[in-house]
Design a protein around this motif. Structure first.
Motif, mmCIF file in Angstrom:
data_model
loop_
_atom_site.group_PDB
_atom_site.id
_atom_site.type_symbol
_atom_site.label_atom_id
_atom_site.label_comp_id
_atom_site.label_asym_id
_atom_site.label_seq_id
_atom_site.Cartn_x
_atom_site.Cartn_y
_atom_site.Cartn_z
ATOM 1 N N VAL A 1 0.855 -1.191 0.000
ATOM 2 C CA VAL A 1 0.000 0.000 0.000
ATOM 3 C C VAL A 1 0.892 1.244 0.000
ATOM 4 O O VAL A 1 1.946 1.255 0.639
ATOM 5 C CB VAL A 1 -0.919 0.026 1.251
ATOM 6 N N VAL A 2 0.455 2.300 -0.691
ATOM 7 C CA VAL A 2 1.166 3.580 -0.644
ATOM 8 C C VAL A 2 0.949 4.186 0.735
ATOM 9 O O VAL A 2 -0.187 4.301 1.201
ATOM 10 C CB VAL A 2 0.651 4.537 -1.730
ATOM 11 N N PRO A 3 2.014 4.582 1.430
ATOM 12 C CA PRO A 3 1.864 5.120 2.789
ATOM 13 C C PRO A 3 1.186 6.486 2.791
ATOM 14 O O PRO A 3 1.157 7.177 1.764
ATOM 15 C CB PRO A 3 3.308 5.214 3.292
ATOM 16 N N PRO A 4 0.627 6.911 3.919
ATOM 17 C CA PRO A 4 0.000 8.231 4.013
ATOM 18 C C PRO A 4 0.971 9.336 3.629
ATOM 19 O O PRO A 4 2.157 9.281 3.965
ATOM 20 C CB PRO A 4 -0.386 8.331 5.495
ATOM 21 N N SER A 5 0.470 10.352 2.949
ATOM 22 C CA SER A 5 1.326 11.404 2.410
ATOM 23 C C SER A 5 2.066 12.169 3.496
ATOM 24 O O SER A 5 3.191 12.629 3.284
ATOM 25 C CB SER A 5 0.489 12.373 1.559
ATOM 26 N N GLU A 6 1.441 12.323 4.686
ATOM 27 C CA GLU A 6 2.081 13.121 5.740
ATOM 28 C C GLU A 6 3.345 12.474 6.295
ATOM 29 O O GLU A 6 4.138 13.139 6.978
ATOM 30 C CB GLU A 6 1.091 13.400 6.880
ATOM 31 N N LEU A 7 3.564 11.180 6.000
ATOM 32 C CA LEU A 7 4.773 10.514 6.473
ATOM 33 C C LEU A 7 5.979 10.798 5.579
ATOM 34 O O LEU A 7 7.128 10.537 5.971
ATOM 35 C CB LEU A 7 4.555 9.002 6.559
ATOM 36 N N ASN A 8 5.733 11.294 4.366
ATOM 37 C CA ASN A 8 6.807 11.607 3.413
ATOM 38 C C ASN A 8 7.697 10.396 3.147
ATOM 39 O O ASN A 8 8.935 10.504 3.080
ATOM 40 C CB ASN A 8 7.665 12.777 3.928
ATOM 41 N N LEU A 9 7.062 9.249 2.972
ATOM 42 C CA LEU A 9 7.794 8.015 2.672
ATOM 43 C C LEU A 9 7.772 7.677 1.179
ATOM 44 O O LEU A 9 8.194 6.589 0.785
ATOM 45 C CB LEU A 9 7.216 6.853 3.478
ATOM 46 N N GLY A 10 7.291 8.611 0.350
ATOM 47 C CA GLY A 10 7.276 8.393 -1.086
ATOM 48 C C GLY A 10 5.931 7.922 -1.600
ATOM 49 O O GLY A 10 4.984 7.708 -0.832
ATOM 50 N N ASP A 11 5.873 7.757 -2.920
ATOM 51 C CA ASP A 11 4.621 7.373 -3.586
ATOM 52 C C ASP A 11 4.585 5.912 -3.998
ATOM 53 O O ASP A 11 3.618 5.461 -4.613
ATOM 54 C CB ASP A 11 4.407 8.243 -4.830
#
Length: 232
Positions: free
Chosen positions: A82-92
């Motif tokens: 799964v793509v991680p939540p955007s607020e974590l800034n772990l990429g797309d």
């Protein structure tokens, strides 16, 4: 087994966050009992349940930087990319996500899945859908931690549920965490998501019961494939 160990294993410590709730339940029980005696016993049962909910038992955590340990007690509800939540800034790019759903009878103290240093803590408000639903990861209130581990940045997300209305995080940015160390708590039913970088292999399957601070949910550096299961 000694008497001391028997008592220690039977009477589990209560987390300090539970004291106000236990006191409120007990006070309500006394008031209701004064009005109508049988209500006291109902209130007392609820008070004991509240103390049980806020239990904080000791756990024996494997100390191995290649192992990912469950951050919560409960049922493994998701193992997928799964793509991680955007607020974590772990990429797309999709990452391995392992989710553990906690019902109202599970211990709700949250523990670090790996040793590392906290890079980021990001809170986001949201809804209070059933935390077992997959869409809860996107729509529900949540609090995310990014931990820099020996295998890169990992994400740990506390997700509020239908009953849960309060996410607590005791950790701070730049603080070090040991695997199994307590970092937070969610009150009354919720879920924890762990996002892992490339190289992680799941060691749990859907429906499996996980124990916070003890159950190995994933592993790095192993040539073995994903874990499979069988129901007897």
């Amino acid at each position: 087994m000694s008497l001391y160990n028997t008592i220690r294993n039977t009477i589990v410590p209560v987390h300090k966050e539970g004291y106000p709730f236990i006191a409120a339940f007990l006070a309500a029980s006394l008031i209701l009992g004064w009005l109508f005696a049988p209500l006291f016993w109902i209130g007392l049962i609820l008070t004991l349940w509240c103390a049980y909910f806020f239990r904080d038992p000791e756990r024996m955590t494997p100390q191995d930087d290649d192992l990912v340990i469950s951050p919560a007690d409960g049922k493994v509800s998701s193992v997928q990319m799964v793509v991680p939540p955007s607020e974590l800034n772990l990429g797309d790019e999709p990452m391995l996500r392992i989710s553990v759903f906690m019902n109202v009878f599970n211990c709700h103290v949250n523990r670090a899945p790996m040793r590392g240093r906290i890079q980021t803590i990001a809170y986001r408000s949201g809804s209070f859908l059933n935390a077992e639903l997959d869409k809860a990861s996107e729509h529900n209130e949540r609090n995310g931690l990014v931990i820099e581990s020996a295998h890169g940045a990992i994400g740990v997300v506390q997700i509020a549920g239908f009953v849960a209305r309060r996410i607590l995080c005791f950790a701070q940015p730049n603080e070090p965490l040991q695997a199994g160390e307590r970092f937070g708590l969610i009150r009354f039913g919720s879920r924890l998501d762990v996002f892992l970088p490339a190289g992680a292999v799941a060691r749990v399957t859907l429906g499996q019961t996980a124990v916070a601070g003890e159950t190995v949910i994933a592993e790095f550096g192993s040539a073995k494939g994903p874990t499979t299961s069988r129901r007897d």
